[in-house]
Scaffold this motif. Sequence first.
Motif, mmCIF file in Angstrom:
data_model
loop_
_atom_site.group_PDB
_atom_site.id
_atom_site.type_symbol
_atom_site.label_atom_id
_atom_site.label_comp_id
_atom_site.label_asym_id
_atom_site.label_seq_id
_atom_site.Cartn_x
_atom_site.Cartn_y
_atom_site.Cartn_z
ATOM 1 N N ALA A 244 0.845 -1.186 0.000
ATOM 2 C CA ALA A 244 0.000 0.000 0.000
ATOM 3 C C ALA A 244 0.883 1.239 0.000
ATOM 4 O O ALA A 244 1.943 1.257 0.632
ATOM 5 N N ALA A 245 0.426 2.285 -0.676
ATOM 6 C CA ALA A 245 1.171 3.543 -0.646
ATOM 7 C C ALA A 245 1.056 4.210 0.716
ATOM 8 O O ALA A 245 2.012 4.784 1.230
ATOM 9 N N ILE A 246 -0.135 4.138 1.320
ATOM 10 C CA ILE A 246 -0.417 4.742 2.620
ATOM 11 C C ILE A 246 -0.866 3.647 3.565
ATOM 12 O O ILE A 246 -1.735 2.834 3.224
ATOM 13 N N VAL A 247 -0.293 3.637 4.786
ATOM 14 C CA VAL A 247 -0.723 2.701 5.822
ATOM 15 C C VAL A 247 -1.039 3.491 7.089
ATOM 16 O O VAL A 247 -0.171 4.165 7.639
ATOM 17 N N PHE A 248 -2.295 3.418 7.530
ATOM 18 C CA PHE A 248 -2.700 3.943 8.828
ATOM 19 C C PHE A 248 -3.031 2.736 9.686
ATOM 20 O O PHE A 248 -3.966 1.996 9.401
ATOM 21 N N ASP A 249 -2.254 2.534 10.755
ATOM 22 C CA ASP A 249 -2.202 1.217 11.371
ATOM 23 C C ASP A 249 -3.263 0.943 12.418
ATOM 24 O O ASP A 249 -3.913 -0.100 12.378
ATOM 25 N N ARG A 250 -3.419 1.822 13.392
ATOM 26 C CA ARG A 250 -4.230 1.460 14.564
ATOM 27 C C ARG A 250 -5.017 2.653 15.071
ATOM 28 O O ARG A 250 -5.080 3.680 14.415
ATOM 29 N N ALA A 251 -5.641 2.492 16.257
ATOM 30 C CA ALA A 251 -6.532 3.509 16.790
ATOM 31 C C ALA A 251 -5.894 4.894 16.727
ATOM 32 O O ALA A 251 -4.723 5.082 17.045
ATOM 33 N N GLY A 252 -6.678 5.883 16.296
ATOM 34 C CA GLY A 252 -6.187 7.242 16.216
ATOM 35 C C GLY A 252 -7.013 8.070 15.261
ATOM 36 O O GLY A 252 -7.962 7.591 14.634
ATOM 37 N N LYS A 253 -6.633 9.331 15.160
ATOM 38 C CA LYS A 253 -7.299 10.273 14.279
ATOM 39 C C LYS A 253 -6.371 10.586 13.123
ATOM 40 O O LYS A 253 -5.251 11.057 13.333
ATOM 41 N N TYR A 254 -6.826 10.335 11.892
ATOM 42 C CA TYR A 254 -5.997 10.481 10.708
ATOM 43 C C TYR A 254 -6.683 11.425 9.713
ATOM 44 O O TYR A 254 -7.923 11.440 9.609
ATOM 45 N N ASP B 85 -9.942 -1.759 15.992
ATOM 46 C CA ASP B 85 -9.518 -0.495 16.593
ATOM 47 C C ASP B 85 -10.383 0.661 16.096
ATOM 48 O O ASP B 85 -10.677 0.753 14.898
ATOM 49 N N PRO B 86 -10.765 1.577 17.013
ATOM 50 C CA PRO B 86 -11.542 2.745 16.581
ATOM 51 C C PRO B 86 -10.642 3.762 15.872
ATOM 52 O O PRO B 86 -9.686 4.282 16.451
ATOM 53 N N ILE B 87 -10.949 4.038 14.608
ATOM 54 C CA ILE B 87 -10.147 4.945 13.793
ATOM 55 C C ILE B 87 -11.056 6.007 13.197
ATOM 56 O O ILE B 87 -12.117 5.692 12.655
ATOM 57 N N SER B 88 -10.640 7.246 13.314
ATOM 58 C CA SER B 88 -11.325 8.359 12.657
ATOM 59 C C SER B 88 -10.490 8.787 11.461
ATOM 60 O O SER B 88 -9.309 9.123 11.604
ATOM 61 N N LEU B 89 -11.079 8.781 10.278
ATOM 62 C CA LEU B 89 -10.361 9.081 9.045
ATOM 63 C C LEU B 89 -11.090 10.167 8.272
ATOM 64 O O LEU B 89 -12.295 10.085 8.055
ATOM 65 N N ALA B 90 -10.334 11.192 7.843
ATOM 66 C CA ALA B 90 -10.886 12.221 6.964
ATOM 67 C C ALA B 90 -10.027 12.299 5.706
ATOM 68 O O ALA B 90 -8.803 12.456 5.785
ATOM 69 N N LEU C 6 -10.793 0.044 4.171
ATOM 70 C CA LEU C 6 -11.209 0.598 5.453
ATOM 71 C C LEU C 6 -11.636 -0.536 6.361
ATOM 72 O O LEU C 6 -12.466 -1.373 5.990
ATOM 73 N N SER C 7 -11.108 -0.571 7.577
ATOM 74 C CA SER C 7 -11.467 -1.622 8.520
ATOM 75 C C SER C 7 -12.865 -1.389 9.082
ATOM 76 O O SER C 7 -13.453 -0.307 8.955
ATOM 77 N N ALA C 8 -13.376 -2.418 9.760
ATOM 78 C CA ALA C 8 -14.700 -2.313 10.365
ATOM 79 C C ALA C 8 -14.744 -1.233 11.427
ATOM 80 O O ALA C 8 -15.788 -0.617 11.667
ATOM 81 N N GLY C 9 -13.620 -0.980 12.078
ATOM 82 C CA GLY C 9 -13.584 0.025 13.141
ATOM 83 C C GLY C 9 -13.347 1.436 12.652
ATOM 84 O O GLY C 9 -13.247 2.358 13.471
ATOM 85 N N THR C 10 -13.277 1.636 11.342
ATOM 86 C CA THR C 10 -12.978 2.957 10.791
ATOM 87 C C THR C 10 -14.250 3.747 10.549
ATOM 88 O O THR C 10 -15.187 3.276 9.905
ATOM 89 N N THR C 11 -14.280 4.960 11.071
ATOM 90 C CA THR C 11 -15.322 5.925 10.750
ATOM 91 C C THR C 11 -14.715 6.951 9.806
ATOM 92 O O THR C 11 -13.779 7.663 10.174
ATOM 93 N N ALA C 12 -15.225 7.005 8.592
ATOM 94 C CA ALA C 12 -14.586 7.807 7.552
ATOM 95 C C ALA C 12 -15.474 8.962 7.117
ATOM 96 O O ALA C 12 -16.699 8.860 7.124
ATOM 97 N N ALA C 13 -14.822 10.061 6.736
ATOM 98 C CA ALA C 13 -15.490 11.178 6.082
ATOM 99 C C ALA C 13 -14.681 11.496 4.823
ATOM 100 O O ALA C 13 -13.482 11.759 4.903
#
Length: 457
Positions: free
Chosen positions: A293-303, A332-337, A352-359
């Motif tokens: 992957a070009a971009i990897v966001f690994d675990r819980a956090g705000k991205y 993991d709970p992840i917030s992604l924008a 996007l993982s099941a724990g990802t909330t995306a905008a």
Amino acid sequence: CTDYPTIAGIDCSKFPSDRKKIESAGGSKFYVSPTGNNSNKGTTPEKAFKSIGHALTRAKPKSVITVASGTYAEGDPDDYRALILDKNDIVLRAWEEAKVVVIPASDDIKYGIHIKANNLVIDGINLNGFTSSLVTLESQIKNIVLKNMTIRGGESEFVDGIVVPDEKGMDGLLIRDVRVEKANLGISCNVGPCRNWWIDNVTVIGTGAGDDTGSDGIASEVRNENAPESEISSNWLLTNVEVTGASGDGIDMKAARVAVFNANVHDNSRNGVKFWRGGDLVNSFVVNHGADAAIVFDRAGKYRILNSLIAYENFGTGPSYTMTVGYDLPGDPISLALINSVFFKNSGSIYLSAGTTAAIQNCLIGNTDTDGLIEKGEVQITESDVPAELSKLSKASGNLPFSSKPMFANPPSDFTFGPDSPLVDAGTAPSQFPEFDFKGNPRNKGKAPDIGPLELF
């Protein structure tokens, strides 16, 4: 630093400054010149020392050492280090507009600069031909400034650029106007914790050899990936950086509170950018990488990815993901924008993982090797869908049709565009929005910000 508005919680007050006040603090002044003599007093340019290393042995806290143009072969045959800075509050600088190059005095000299003290400024001292160019082996060194330097590695199986190894750590580092070349590991805190690092206007060019997970361009590592934030590196700001030719990842940040602005991360062997505990990627190019992957966001956090371009991830040679979010820790709970950004000519979809909330707002996502663009569990968005379908897996608004052509001038080498591009005036201005683009030009030139790192000028 405050010019870089970010969601990452960067604390600008923690970064060291150039600390020019050291020069007027009443300390002694020494001078070094290729025409000098170590038997001189070294206190005037006319009576300069010949060796930088000798000047460092004579220096006391708050000393300022000024070095004239020349190439200096440094290092004691009985030691492995060229220069040792072991007294606090030292300024080691090149004479104004002087070109100073330090090389090993013999093959036994492996380390260029060994930092053993706090509150140091190293300005205009270039290093050439060392196995480890600049290193600290002491615990929790504080407040170091490195500026106006070119660091070029030597001939060795593995070469370090600027490295803090093991659990030593460093609190407060400013790297500004520095170029690191021919280093397997460019700039790295290997374990840490390393806190309050600002890397500004820096270029890292790796060896370009092979595929090695330990050979990153810029990295913040940890011994225990599950350690609490109090035990890991944090407060890292990268601005105006270029990272290319790394055998590993371009930027790999296992630190907390990380922001990357105006970066050009391209042609590295593995991942382009990895954030492990949240992070902000703004006004940046991530182009032509070859790992999963070009971009990897690994675990819980705000991205957040704002006004950036992710392109040519394994394009034509995949399959792989364009980007993975929470892939290894799907709960993991992840917030992604994703805002005002372009995902263009990549080999696969955004995961996007099941724990990802995306905008996803005002983006152009399309032109992949496969039909899939974004996937989350059972839901997959394809190029045959319309942007409204994104509401099945995220909050979505203002996104361009997936089939839109950005009309770049000559990708992947030139991502400029003209007034007919659909990217023009198609963005939005969220909170924590910078007033400049990748080149430093003002945003909002038209009715609204353009999509991507560049504003049309």
